[in-house]
Motif scaffolding. Structure first.
Motif, PDB file in Angstrom:
ATOM      1  N   ARG A  48       0.831  -1.209   0.000  1.00 54.10           N
ATOM      2  CA  ARG A  48       0.000   0.000   0.000  1.00 54.10           C
ATOM      3  C   ARG A  48       0.866   1.260   0.000  1.00 54.10           C
ATOM      4  NH1 ARG A  48      -3.466  -3.323   3.285  1.00 54.10           N
ATOM      5  NH2 ARG A  48      -2.310  -2.731   5.172  1.00 54.10           N
ATOM      6  N   ALA A  49       1.987   1.222   0.735  1.00 51.91           N
ATOM      7  CA  ALA A  49       2.886   2.385   0.777  1.00 51.91           C
ATOM      8  C   ALA A  49       3.515   2.638  -0.586  1.00 51.91           C
ATOM      9  CB  ALA A  49       3.970   2.164   1.821  1.00 51.91           C
ATOM     10  N   ARG A 105       2.294   1.773  -3.519  1.00 47.20           N
ATOM     11  CA  ARG A 105       1.254   2.253  -4.438  1.00 47.20           C
ATOM     12  C   ARG A 105       0.935   3.725  -4.177  1.00 47.20           C
ATOM     13  NH1 ARG A 105      -0.122   0.185  -8.980  1.00 47.20           N
ATOM     14  NH2 ARG A 105      -2.301   0.796  -8.693  1.00 47.20           N
ATOM     15  N   GLN A 106       0.880   4.112  -2.913  1.00 47.57           N
ATOM     16  CA  GLN A 106       0.615   5.503  -2.581  1.00 47.57           C
ATOM     17  C   GLN A 106       1.752   6.398  -3.066  1.00 47.57           C
ATOM     18  OE1 GLN A 106       0.002   6.208   1.581  1.00 47.57           O
ATOM     19  NE2 GLN A 106      -0.550   8.352   1.316  1.00 47.57           N
ATOM     20  N   GLN A 107       2.990   5.931  -2.891  1.00 46.58           N
ATOM     21  CA  GLN A 107       4.137   6.696  -3.367  1.00 46.58           C
ATOM     22  C   GLN A 107       4.096   6.852  -4.879  1.00 46.58           C
ATOM     23  OE1 GLN A 107       6.379   8.270  -1.660  1.00 46.58           O
ATOM     24  NE2 GLN A 107       7.705   8.873  -3.360  1.00 46.58           N
ATOM     25  N   ARG A 143       1.389   6.848  -6.777  1.00 43.48           N
ATOM     26  CA  ARG A 143       0.330   7.800  -7.125  1.00 43.48           C
ATOM     27  C   ARG A 143       0.774   9.241  -6.866  1.00 43.48           C
ATOM     28  NH1 ARG A 143      -3.151   3.535  -5.154  1.00 43.48           N
ATOM     29  NH2 ARG A 143      -2.969   4.306  -3.018  1.00 43.48           N
ATOM     30  N   MET A 144       1.496   9.456  -5.769  1.00 44.60           N
ATOM     31  CA  MET A 144       1.982  10.798  -5.470  1.00 44.60           C
ATOM     32  C   MET A 144       2.971  11.276  -6.531  1.00 44.60           C
ATOM     33  SD  MET A 144       2.515  10.604  -1.315  1.00 44.60           S
ATOM     34  CE  MET A 144       3.357  12.192  -1.311  1.00 44.60           C
TER      35      MET A 144
END
Length: 238
Positions: free
Chosen positions: A127-128, A130-132, A134-135
């Motif tokens: 999840r981390a 994927r979030q990175q 997207r950012m």
């Protein structure tokens, strides 16, 4: 993509059944298989984030090669290698291939605490990442928009300056022409000076960069070719 999905790939049917039941009760979507082709298809199509892979899963393909191929299908995949006893050389190879964690195979029923913690940590890492991602994608889009807006805003003043210069030239030449004509009709010397000024303004306009007329590239190329041919003829005649 199921962000709670797990694939359990092992030749031991009892192990698959035991571990699958544990993770289903924990709220995960679990898929089990003893086929390498099935694993590849599932990772490629569903992009399942976590794989529990037996160290001796495929006798024809080495674990390190299989992991490398799976990571090509989904670079965010977290592979947890499950083994009874893995040789040091093989352990080095699978770690180099990019496994997330190496866990011991449960020896007793219900002894799945290590696997449970490893899977939970793998999902947090997934999840981390994927979030990175997207950012970073959002930052790239913003930078692209700022660059586009900057180019557009920079081009607007150039267009307006060109139009203003053209308007000033047209107005100035028209004003001087009319004034000169009227003064000449009245018989005054001012008309002569205005006419001279009008002519000078037209001359300056010819040298002003934005009013220069560019010849087509084809005509320029023909001129250059003729000049080169003439130069060659002169050299050959000498």
């Amino acid at each position: 993509m199921d962000e709670r999905g797990i694939i359990i790939a092992d030749r031991d049917a009892e192990f698959r059944s035991q571990v699958a039941e544990y993770f289903r009760k924990a709220g995960y979507e679990v898929e089990t298989t003893d086929s390498t082709v099935h694993v590849l298809c599932s990772i490629l199509q569903k992009k399942t984030p976590v794989l529990l892979l037996g160290s001796d899963f495929d006798q024809k393909v080495s674990s390190s090669d299989l992991i490398h191929l799976l990571k090509k299908c989904n670079r965010h995949l977290n592979v947890i290698m499950v083994s009874d006893d893995m040789p040091l050389n093989q352990a080095r190879q699978v770690r180099k291939a990019g496994i997330f964690y190496q866990a011991m195979k449960p020896t007793e029923t219900g002894d799945t605490e290590e696997l449970g913690q490893a899977v939970e940590c793998a999902f947090k890492t997934y999840r981390a990442s994927r979030q990175q991602e997207r950012m970073e994608a959002s930052m790239r889009r913003r930078a692209h928009r700022r660059e586009t807006v900057g180019k557009q805003s920079a081009s607007v003043p150039r267009r307006f300056s060109w139009l203003i210069a053209l308007a000033v030239l047209v107005f100035g030449t028209s004003f001087l022409a009319v004034s000169a004509a009227q003064s000449i009709e009245r018989g005054g010397n001012l008309g002569m000076w205005l006419f001279v000024g009008f002519s000078a303004l037209l001359l300056v306009a010819q040298f002003f960069p934005i009013f220069r007329i560019k010849l087509p590239q084809r005509i320029l190329a023909q001129r250059t070719a003729k000049e080169q041919a003439a130069s060659s003829n002169e050299k050959s005649s000498h």
